[in-house]
Structures are given as C-alpha cells and as structure tokens.
Design an enzyme around this catalytic site. Structure first.
Site, PDB file in Angstrom:
ATOM      1  N   ARG A  76       0.833  -1.200   0.000  1.00  9.26           N
ATOM      2  CA  ARG A  76       0.000   0.000   0.000  1.00  9.26           C
ATOM      3  C   ARG A  76       0.881   1.269   0.000  1.00  9.26           C
ATOM      4  O   ARG A  76       0.591   2.251  -0.672  1.00  9.26           O
ATOM      5  CB  ARG A  76      -0.870  -0.032   1.267  1.00  9.26           C
ATOM      6  CG  ARG A  76      -2.149   0.721   1.184  1.00  9.26           C
ATOM      7  CD  ARG A  76      -2.990   0.505   2.418  1.00  9.26           C
ATOM      8  NE  ARG A  76      -3.838  -0.662   2.379  1.00  9.26           N
ATOM      9  CZ  ARG A  76      -4.969  -0.764   1.669  1.00  9.26           C
ATOM     10  NH1 ARG A  76      -5.370   0.243   0.929  1.00  9.26           N
ATOM     11  NH2 ARG A  76      -5.694  -1.850   1.700  1.00  9.26           N
ATOM     12  N   ILE A 107      -8.138   2.661   0.017  1.00  8.48           N
ATOM     13  CA  ILE A 107      -7.838   3.243   1.326  1.00  8.48           C
ATOM     14  C   ILE A 107      -6.432   3.822   1.250  1.00  8.48           C
ATOM     15  O   ILE A 107      -5.506   3.165   0.759  1.00  8.48           O
ATOM     16  CB  ILE A 107      -7.940   2.166   2.426  1.00  8.48           C
ATOM     17  CG1 ILE A 107      -9.397   1.708   2.547  1.00  8.48           C
ATOM     18  CG2 ILE A 107      -7.423   2.702   3.751  1.00  8.48           C
ATOM     19  CD1 ILE A 107      -9.600   0.554   3.507  1.00  8.48           C
ATOM     20  N   LEU A 108      -6.269   5.038   1.712  1.00 12.23           N
ATOM     21  CA  LEU A 108      -4.990   5.745   1.566  1.00 12.23           C
ATOM     22  C   LEU A 108      -4.191   5.693   2.864  1.00 12.23           C
ATOM     23  O   LEU A 108      -4.762   5.679   3.959  1.00 12.23           O
ATOM     24  CB  LEU A 108      -5.263   7.194   1.164  1.00 12.23           C
ATOM     25  CG  LEU A 108      -5.951   7.321  -0.199  1.00 12.23           C
ATOM     26  CD1 LEU A 108      -6.563   8.696  -0.379  1.00 12.23           C
ATOM     27  CD2 LEU A 108      -4.970   6.997  -1.321  1.00 12.23           C
ATOM     28  N   HIS A 124     -18.707  10.422   0.302  1.00 10.70           N
ATOM     29  CA  HIS A 124     -19.052   9.083   0.789  1.00 10.70           C
ATOM     30  C   HIS A 124     -20.572   8.940   0.749  1.00 10.70           C
ATOM     31  O   HIS A 124     -21.288   9.842   1.199  1.00 10.70           O
ATOM     32  CB  HIS A 124     -18.528   8.902   2.222  1.00 10.70           C
ATOM     33  CG  HIS A 124     -18.826   7.554   2.775  1.00 10.70           C
ATOM     34  ND1 HIS A 124     -18.148   6.424   2.377  1.00 10.70           N
ATOM     35  CD2 HIS A 124     -19.755   7.133   3.662  1.00 10.70           C
ATOM     36  CE1 HIS A 124     -18.644   5.369   3.010  1.00 10.70           C
ATOM     37  NE2 HIS A 124     -19.626   5.778   3.799  1.00 10.70           N
ATOM     38  N   LEU A 159     -10.510   6.058   8.123  1.00  9.40           N
ATOM     39  CA  LEU A 159     -11.383   5.870   6.958  1.00  9.40           C
ATOM     40  C   LEU A 159     -12.742   6.542   7.156  1.00  9.40           C
ATOM     41  O   LEU A 159     -13.426   6.292   8.158  1.00  9.40           O
ATOM     42  CB  LEU A 159     -11.583   4.363   6.727  1.00  9.40           C
ATOM     43  CG  LEU A 159     -12.506   3.994   5.561  1.00  9.40           C
ATOM     44  CD1 LEU A 159     -11.868   4.377   4.237  1.00  9.40           C
ATOM     45  CD2 LEU A 159     -12.836   2.510   5.594  1.00  9.40           C
ATOM     46  N   THR A 187     -27.724  11.052  -7.460  1.00 11.84           N
ATOM     47  CA  THR A 187     -28.241  12.297  -8.041  1.00 11.84           C
ATOM     48  C   THR A 187     -27.927  13.486  -7.134  1.00 11.84           C
ATOM     49  O   THR A 187     -27.553  14.565  -7.609  1.00 11.84           O
ATOM     50  CB  THR A 187     -29.778  12.181  -8.226  1.00 11.84           C
ATOM     51  OG1 THR A 187     -30.031  11.051  -9.047  1.00 11.84           O
ATOM     52  CG2 THR A 187     -30.362  13.412  -8.866  1.00 11.84           C
ATOM     53  N   GLN A 188     -28.056  13.262  -5.837  1.00  5.77           N
ATOM     54  CA  GLN A 188     -27.763  14.348  -4.891  1.00  5.77           C
ATOM     55  C   GLN A 188     -26.259  14.593  -4.760  1.00  5.77           C
ATOM     56  O   GLN A 188     -25.824  15.721  -4.521  1.00  5.77           O
ATOM     57  CB  GLN A 188     -28.373  14.033  -3.524  1.00  5.77           C
ATOM     58  CG  GLN A 188     -29.882  14.069  -3.532  1.00  5.77           C
ATOM     59  CD  GLN A 188     -30.417  15.383  -4.077  1.00  5.77           C
ATOM     60  OE1 GLN A 188     -29.985  16.460  -3.663  1.00  5.77           O
ATOM     61  NE2 GLN A 188     -31.322  15.308  -5.042  1.00  5.77           N
ATOM     62  N   GLU A 189     -25.456  13.520  -4.901  1.00  5.15           N
ATOM     63  CA  GLU A 189     -24.001  13.698  -4.864  1.00  5.15           C
ATOM     64  C   GLU A 189     -23.556  14.681  -5.944  1.00  5.15           C
ATOM     65  O   GLU A 189     -22.665  15.510  -5.728  1.00  5.15           O
ATOM     66  CB  GLU A 189     -23.281  12.359  -5.073  1.00  5.15           C
ATOM     67  CG  GLU A 189     -23.457  11.373  -3.936  1.00  5.15           C
ATOM     68  CD  GLU A 189     -22.682  10.075  -4.164  1.00  5.15           C
ATOM     69  OE1 GLU A 189     -21.556  10.121  -4.673  1.00  5.15           O
ATOM     70  OE2 GLU A 189     -23.225   9.003  -3.838  1.00  5.15           O
TER      71      GLU A 189
END
Ligand code: GRF
Length: 207
Positions: A76, A107-108, A124, A159, A187-189
């Site tokens: 990673r 995941i960073l 998210h 996270l 749609t809301q995003e």
C-alpha cells in the site's frame, strides 16, 4: 487600475470507475465559470483502474489523465508513493491545491493523507458518521433508516472520518433496493460535491 490575475487553484480528481461525480465537478467548473471567478483549473484526472469509464470522458474533454494501478505495487505504501508522484506530476511536482476523491475506491496511507493535508476531499454515500466503509445503502435499508444520503468530508488517516463539509439527505422509500437508493443518493451527490467545492474555492480566494 491594474487587475491582478487570480492565483490558480489547481484541482486533481481521483477516480476508480464511472466518474459521474468527476463529470459533475468538471461541468460545474465550466457552467459556473470557476476559472474566471476563483482561478480554478482541472489539473488532471488519475485513476487506479485503467478501465475506468471516466478516463475516456476526461480525455474527450482534453483533460490530462494518468493511470496508476495498485496492482503494480507490492505494498500500500509503494502504491501511495507512486500515486502521489502521479498526482503531483500533474502540477510540476508540487501538490495541487485540491485533490478530490470522486468514487476513488482505495484506502490511503497516513503518509499520503498528510502530504495533502487539508486539501484532500472525499464524497461518501452515507450520512457520516453512520455507515463508513462499503455497502452503505444495503446497510441503511437493513437498519430501517428513514433517511440516507451523502457526505463530503476532508480526508484524514481514519477511513471516512474527517471534518464534514456538506451533506445531502434523501428519503429511504418502502421497498427500496440498494440500487434504487444508490441512484437516488448519486443524483444528490452530483449537486452536493460541486456546491461544497465551490464554497472552498471561494473561501480560499478570500483567505
Ligand atoms: C459514488 O456513490 C461515490 O460516493 C462512491 O462511489 C460512487 C461512485 O460514483 N464512493 P462515480 O464514479 O462518481 O460515478
């Protein structure tokens, strides 16, 4: 009177798939004249998936694209180092002003997050702090939630935590399937992410 040009605000967008949030942001940038108003430019789009459909759309817009596949790296940490170089490479090796995770499904590491401290954003598909992680719509339905939604937040090493910058709420309807709920949330995003980003661009300009 001399009008000084606005300092640039360079935006890098990271995707893994369809890139509909990326598209909403790029379209908002043009439609709302973010370049004239805030000095905003899209520095480029980076995907960890070569097959991400969003890459083709970005290329067709003349946006610089890069692929950095996590499968090419043993750890990673090694992937995140390569990803960092790909992102900073969009802007002459300096970190972009904003790094926008838009359906970026990795995941960073803390090192990556710290490098972009404060300028790394994520969307998210839940009303955080409820339902961090995956399968958010299915979990919201199973828990009997009456409302679901999406959250834009600053990214920290934990996270799906970090300062909440904006949320959109949608009702959960009787007999909703996870896919139906996901479509209503998405749609809301597309409205929420550009709105939050615009507020940040504006605030940075005035700082
Ligand atoms: C969105 O629901 C986003 O919140 C989630 O994955 C989905 C990706 O959508 N993390 P897209 O790639 O922006 O179309």
């Amino acid at each position: 009177m001399t009008v000084l040009p606005k300092p640039k605000q360079r935006i890098a967008i990271l995707i893994s798939g369809g890139g509909s949030n990326m598209r909403a942001i790029v379209e908002a940038l043009h439609r709302r004249r973010w370049n004239d108003r805030y000095g905003a430019v899209i520095a480029g789009v980076v995907s960890n998936q070569a097959s991400a459909a969003g890459l083709q759309w970005a290329e067709a817009q003349g946006i610089a694209t890069r692929v950095c596949s996590h499968r090419d790296y043993a750890s990673r940490e090694a992937f995140d180092e390569a990803l960092k170089q790909a992102v900073d490479g969009l802007t002459d090796q300096a970190p972009p002003d904003w790094v926008v995770l838009a359906g970026f499904m990795r995941i960073l590491t803390p090192a990556f997050v710290e490098h972009y401290d404060g300028r790394l954003l994520n969307i998210h598909p839940s009303l955080l702090p409820a339902f961090p992680g995956l399968h958010t719509h299915q979990r919201a339905i199973e828990m009997g939630c009456r409302f679901a939604g999406a959250t834009v937040h600053r990214v920290t090493a934990a996270l799906d935590h970090g300062e909440i910058l904006g949320q959109a709420v949608v009702p959960v309807l009787a007999d909703d399937t996870p896919d139906q709920l996901a479509a209503r949330v998405l749609t809301q995003e597309h409205r929420l992410y550009p709105d939050v980003l615009e507020q940040l661009l504006q605030a940075r300009l005035q700082a």
